[in-house]
Design an enzyme around this catalytic site. Structure first.
Site, PDB file in Angstrom:
ATOM      1  N   HIS A  67      36.372  39.560  48.939  1.00 24.36           N
ATOM      2  CA  HIS A  67      36.578  39.480  47.497  1.00 24.36           C
ATOM      3  C   HIS A  67      37.195  38.145  47.101  1.00 24.36           C
ATOM      4  O   HIS A  67      38.098  37.640  47.754  1.00 24.36           O
ATOM      5  CB  HIS A  67      37.437  40.630  46.972  1.00 24.36           C
ATOM      6  CG  HIS A  67      38.722  40.842  47.708  1.00 24.36           C
ATOM      7  ND1 HIS A  67      38.790  41.438  48.949  1.00 24.36           N
ATOM      8  CD2 HIS A  67      40.007  40.549  47.360  1.00 24.36           C
ATOM      9  CE1 HIS A  67      40.060  41.501  49.341  1.00 24.36           C
ATOM     10  NE2 HIS A  67      40.807  40.961  48.390  1.00 24.36           N
ATOM     11  N   LEU A  68      36.640  37.601  46.052  1.00 24.75           N
ATOM     12  CA  LEU A  68      37.139  36.366  45.447  1.00 24.75           C
ATOM     13  C   LEU A  68      38.190  36.735  44.414  1.00 24.75           C
ATOM     14  O   LEU A  68      37.921  37.488  43.485  1.00 24.75           O
ATOM     15  CB  LEU A  68      35.989  35.615  44.773  1.00 24.75           C
ATOM     16  CG  LEU A  68      36.354  34.391  43.929  1.00 24.75           C
ATOM     17  CD1 LEU A  68      36.881  33.263  44.800  1.00 24.75           C
ATOM     18  CD2 LEU A  68      35.132  33.918  43.122  1.00 24.75           C
TER      19      LEU A  68
END
Length: 213
Positions: free
Chosen positions: A115-116
């Site tokens: 996840h960014l």
């Protein structure tokens, strides 16, 4: 924190059912909750962070089953670009300036699905209440999108960093993300960062659940 009981697995189907219920799969479960979605593409989904560490904090996850940075290959360059583009789109449609945000990934996160993090630089949130909540976003544990993309293009993968190196950063001094100020106390840092933040600034809300084709 939910944990998997320490028992002998009776069968493969039972084991497969237990694993997704573990706390480390929380993000994977949240992907199925469309009320948390902000915007999506054919490759990625932007969704709210349920425990934001700043005034604005959301995540972009790939639809592809990738759990860590170290599973990325050169074939995933386009995916990272898509995730970053989606993050920028959410910010702009919310009437905000991308310069107010940091974009990056954590080294060795405890929760699954890559996840960014897209997080505003104010770090003004009641959820930011533990010392490591600061260091994991304001040290090299937090690898910028640009740095990750450059490493992937150059080496075809993201190299693992030693656990001792990550632990030293996590337990190291709290460094201001604006000036050279350092402290060992989180509450002192939260008071300090407020000096750099405009408390009267009321930012508009993000859009909700739209799809880019």
């Amino acid at each position: 924190m939910e944990t998997v009981p320490c028992t002998m697995a009776n069968s493969e189907p039972e084991t497969a059912q237990l694993v997704p219920e573990h706390w480390s799969y929380q993000l994977v479960r949240e992907l199925n909750d469309e009320s948390l979605h902000l915007k999506s593409t054919s490759k990625s989904i932007a969704m709210r962070d349920l425990y934001p560490k700043a005034r604005y904090h959301f995540l972009v996850l790939p639809r592809k089953n990738i759990n860590t940075l170290h599973e990325l290959t050169i074939d995933d360059v386009a995916l990272l670009k898509d995730m970053y583009g989606l993050a920028q789109s959410v910010i702009k449609e919310g009437g905000l300036d991308t310069k107010q945000f940091n974009f990056g990934y954590h080294l060795k996160p405890h929760i699954k699905r890559l996840h960014l993090h897209v997080i505003s630089k104010d770090f003004d949130s009641p959820c930011l209440k533990r010392r490591h909540h600061w260091t994991i976003f304001n040290s090299d544990i937090f690898q910028s999108h640009d740095a990750v993309l450059a490493e992937l293009k150059m080496h075809g993968k993201i190299y693992e960093r030693p656990d001792a190196y990550i632990a030293a950063l996590r337990n190291g001094p709290l460094k201001c993300n604006v000036c050279l100020y350092e402290t060992d106390n989180l509450q002192t840092m939260k008071k300090h960062i407020a000096v750099h933040t405009k408390p009267h600034l009321m930012l508009p809300a993000f859009p909700t659940n739209t799809t880019i084709m």
